[in-house]
Design an enzyme around this catalytic site. Structure first.
Site, PDB file in Angstrom:
ATOM      1  N   ASP A 103      24.904  59.332  36.738  1.00  0.00           N
ATOM      2  CA  ASP A 103      25.711  60.553  36.844  1.00  0.00           C
ATOM      3  C   ASP A 103      25.230  61.652  35.909  1.00  0.00           C
ATOM      4  O   ASP A 103      25.341  62.837  36.229  1.00  0.00           O
ATOM      5  CB  ASP A 103      27.202  60.261  36.672  1.00  0.00           C
ATOM      6  CG  ASP A 103      27.547  59.744  35.298  1.00  0.00           C
ATOM      7  OD1 ASP A 103      26.689  59.093  34.689  1.00  0.00           O
ATOM      8  OD2 ASP A 103      28.677  59.990  34.839  1.00  0.00           O
ATOM      9  N   THR A 126      21.445  53.082  39.075  1.00  0.00           N
ATOM     10  CA  THR A 126      21.941  52.661  37.760  1.00  0.00           C
ATOM     11  C   THR A 126      22.509  51.259  37.896  1.00  0.00           C
ATOM     12  O   THR A 126      23.139  50.947  38.919  1.00  0.00           O
ATOM     13  CB  THR A 126      23.035  53.611  37.210  1.00  0.00           C
ATOM     14  OG1 THR A 126      23.755  52.924  36.167  1.00  0.00           O
ATOM     15  CG2 THR A 126      24.041  54.049  38.257  1.00  0.00           C
ATOM     16  N   ASP A 128      24.943  50.162  36.373  1.00  0.00           N
ATOM     17  CA  ASP A 128      26.393  50.175  36.087  1.00  0.00           C
ATOM     18  C   ASP A 128      27.296  50.308  37.308  1.00  0.00           C
ATOM     19  O   ASP A 128      28.492  50.040  37.221  1.00  0.00           O
ATOM     20  CB  ASP A 128      26.719  51.314  35.117  1.00  0.00           C
ATOM     21  CG  ASP A 128      26.124  51.061  33.746  1.00  0.00           C
ATOM     22  OD1 ASP A 128      26.114  49.887  33.336  1.00  0.00           O
ATOM     23  OD2 ASP A 128      25.662  52.013  33.095  1.00  0.00           O
ATOM     24  N   ASP A 130      28.621  52.829  38.398  1.00  0.00           N
ATOM     25  CA  ASP A 130      29.772  53.681  38.050  1.00  0.00           C
ATOM     26  C   ASP A 130      29.638  55.096  38.629  1.00  0.00           C
ATOM     27  O   ASP A 130      29.836  56.084  37.935  1.00  0.00           O
ATOM     28  CB  ASP A 130      29.936  53.747  36.522  1.00  0.00           C
ATOM     29  CG  ASP A 130      28.691  54.265  35.822  1.00  0.00           C
ATOM     30  OD1 ASP A 130      27.618  54.332  36.471  1.00  0.00           O
ATOM     31  OD2 ASP A 130      28.781  54.601  34.631  1.00  0.00           O
ATOM     32  N   ARG A 172      29.476  50.509  29.299  1.00  0.00           N
ATOM     33  CA  ARG A 172      30.099  51.259  28.198  1.00  0.00           C
ATOM     34  C   ARG A 172      31.377  51.938  28.662  1.00  0.00           C
ATOM     35  O   ARG A 172      32.351  52.014  27.947  1.00  0.00           O
ATOM     36  CB  ARG A 172      29.116  52.308  27.665  1.00  0.00           C
ATOM     37  CG  ARG A 172      28.823  52.111  26.209  1.00  0.00           C
ATOM     38  CD  ARG A 172      27.767  53.068  25.726  1.00  0.00           C
ATOM     39  NE  ARG A 172      26.551  52.954  26.518  1.00  0.00           N
ATOM     40  CZ  ARG A 172      25.681  53.941  26.726  1.00  0.00           C
ATOM     41  NH1 ARG A 172      25.892  55.127  26.229  1.00  0.00           N
ATOM     42  NH2 ARG A 172      24.597  53.746  27.445  1.00  0.00           N
TER      43      ARG A 172
HETATM   44  P1  ADP Z   1      22.122  58.664  33.515  1.00  0.00           P
HETATM   45  O1  ADP Z   1      21.479  59.489  34.561  1.00  0.00           O
HETATM   46  O2  ADP Z   1      21.650  57.245  33.545  1.00  0.00           O
HETATM   47  O3  ADP Z   1      23.638  58.790  33.516  1.00  0.00           O
HETATM   48  P2  ADP Z   1      22.006  60.378  31.117  1.00  0.00           P
HETATM   49  O4  ADP Z   1      23.475  60.580  31.032  1.00  0.00           O
HETATM   50  O5  ADP Z   1      21.298  60.094  29.831  1.00  0.00           O
HETATM   51  O6  ADP Z   1      21.595  59.180  32.091  1.00  0.00           O
HETATM   52  O7  ADP Z   1      21.345  61.683  31.786  1.00  0.00           O
HETATM   53  C1  ADP Z   1      19.951  61.774  31.974  1.00  0.00           C
HETATM   54  C2  ADP Z   1      19.488  63.158  31.646  1.00  0.00           C
HETATM   55  O8  ADP Z   1      20.112  64.116  32.521  1.00  0.00           O
HETATM   56  C3  ADP Z   1      19.860  63.662  30.249  1.00  0.00           C
HETATM   57  O9  ADP Z   1      18.978  63.190  29.247  1.00  0.00           O
HETATM   58  C4  ADP Z   1      19.729  65.162  30.437  1.00  0.00           C
HETATM   59  O10 ADP Z   1      18.375  65.577  30.374  1.00  0.00           O
HETATM   60  C5  ADP Z   1      20.243  65.369  31.857  1.00  0.00           C
HETATM   61  N1  ADP Z   1      21.668  65.762  31.839  1.00  0.00           N
HETATM   62  C6  ADP Z   1      22.744  64.978  31.655  1.00  0.00           C
HETATM   63  N2  ADP Z   1      23.901  65.700  31.684  1.00  0.00           N
HETATM   64  C7  ADP Z   1      23.518  66.990  31.891  1.00  0.00           C
HETATM   65  C8  ADP Z   1      24.241  68.226  32.023  1.00  0.00           C
HETATM   66  N3  ADP Z   1      25.580  68.283  31.943  1.00  0.00           N
HETATM   67  N4  ADP Z   1      23.517  69.355  32.253  1.00  0.00           N
HETATM   68  C9  ADP Z   1      22.169  69.315  32.339  1.00  0.00           C
HETATM   69  N5  ADP Z   1      21.442  68.179  32.222  1.00  0.00           N
HETATM   70  C10 ADP Z   1      22.101  67.032  31.994  1.00  0.00           C
END
Ligand code: ADP
Length: 324
Positions: A103, A126, A128, A130, A172
């Site tokens: 997400d 992912t 998860d 989620d 988490r």
């Molecule tokens: P996942 O995709 O597994 O949930 P992350 O939450 O770490 O992993 O998000 C991956 C990357 O997406 C972050 O390191 C960031 O570069 C980008 N990202 C996450 N949230 C935002 C946001 N609100 N706006 C812009 N880029 C974002």
């Protein structure tokens, strides 16, 4: 549509490679050049990419992790960071973007898409599970099988020593892995972030289920409100009247390994579909699964709603409780 860019972003998940393979092969079959940015949004900002050819995706369907690499990147959260990425996409002549991730990655994709006119398709990858709008994410099935395999092994030693084991699994913010693996591994109980945990009741429950002091497993999601597994162990131990208790944290082993057949199939179907959607002129949508069928929903909806595990499965675990 001449060139499609592809990234894997956020936490890696088994099956991402199967998805990369499917996107690349579908593109090549349709005369589209696929390029993969390395390490998610980092590669996009730093203009690090690979022009992908058939040979790059040979024998990757069975490999865990992601051949493109993945990363977390704080610069991408800023408009300036994303402007660098957009400039690189434009210079390279990219006509469409496929983002495989969680997400957080989708929030990034959403922000990026609102600042450029290149269509974006999101694919949920992912462990998860989620993500709202899909009943399965790529990697979840494999992670569950890894957990069940590990818990089966822990049960062997737990049984031999007549111990109760608390096993911490990933999650988490969400209890998907914990709840479903608790059923699949025949656990005595499960603690998930979506439900308030009561350690006193857990102690009573374990003692009543385990009168012969044989073995029991409690699956604990890492984000449980009662604390980490060590903290829960320390709270539980004094209430257990001499029962022998141990805990184990499965950790990153849950992220790796050969993807299951289920994840390979899901990833492949979603990968093919993403290219078809771009060719149909679709943008800003996430691909979701509902049983055997794939569908789309706006990325916006997927990131704004919370995904909930099936809480009725708690009743399934309760229904199987026996007083031994
Ligand atoms: P996942 O995709 O597994 O949930 P992350 O939450 O770490 O992993 O998000 C991956 C990357 O997406 C972050 O390191 C960031 O570069 C980008 N990202 C996450 N949230 C935002 C946001 N609100 N706006 C812009 N880029 C974002």
């Amino acid at each position: 549509m001449k060139k499609i860019a592809l990234i894997t972003s956020g936490g890696d998940a088994p099956g991402m490679n199967a998805c990369v393979r499917a996107v690349v092969k579908t593109c090549l079959g349709k005369g589209i050049v696929p390029i993969g940015y390395c390490d998610g949004y980092s590669g996009m900002i730093e203009n690090r990419f690979i022009s992908l050819v058939s040979d790059d995706v040979v024998n990757i369907i069975q490999r865990g992790g992601t051949i493109l690499g993945t990363a977390r990147n704080d610069e991408f959260r800023t408009e300036d960071g994303r402007a660098k990425a957009i400039k690189n996409l434009k210079v390279e002549g990219i006509n469409g973007l496929v983002c495989i991730g969680g997400d957080g990655s989708f929030r990034g994709a959403r922000a990026l898409s609102s600042e450029m006119d290149i269509p974006v398709i999101a694919i949920p990858g992912t462990i998860d599970n989620d993500i709202f709008g899909t009943d399965r994410t790529i990697g979840f099935d494999t992670a569950m099988n890894t957990v069940v395999d590990a818990v089966d092994k822990i049960k062997d030693t737990a049984g031999s020593h007549h111990r109760i084991f608390l096993v911490e699994v990933m999650g988490r913010d969400a209890g998907f892995i914990a709840l479903e693996t608790a059923i699949a591994s025949g656990a005595a109980s499960v603690l998930i972030p979506e439900e308030r945990s009561n350690i006193k009741l857990l102690a009573e429950d374990l003692k009543s289920q385990n009168k012969r002091r044989s073995n029991s497993i409690v699956i604990v999601a890492e984000g449980d409100d009662a604390g980490g597994v060590k903290e829960i162990y320390e709270k539980l131990l004094p209430l257990m009247d001499g029962y022998t208790l141990r805990y184990s944290i499965l950790g990153h082993v849950q992220r790796g390994g050969r993807p299951s057949a289920f994840d390979r199939i899901l990833a492949t179907r979603m990968g093919v579909f993403s290219v078809e959607l771009l060719l149909e002129g679709k943008s800003d949508v996430m691909i979701g699964s509902n049983g055997d069928a794939l569908h789309t929903l706006p990325i916006e909806d997927a990131v704004n709603a919370a995904a909930m595990p099936r809480l009725e499965n708690l009743q399934v675990i309760k229904a199987l409780k026996t007083v031994r």
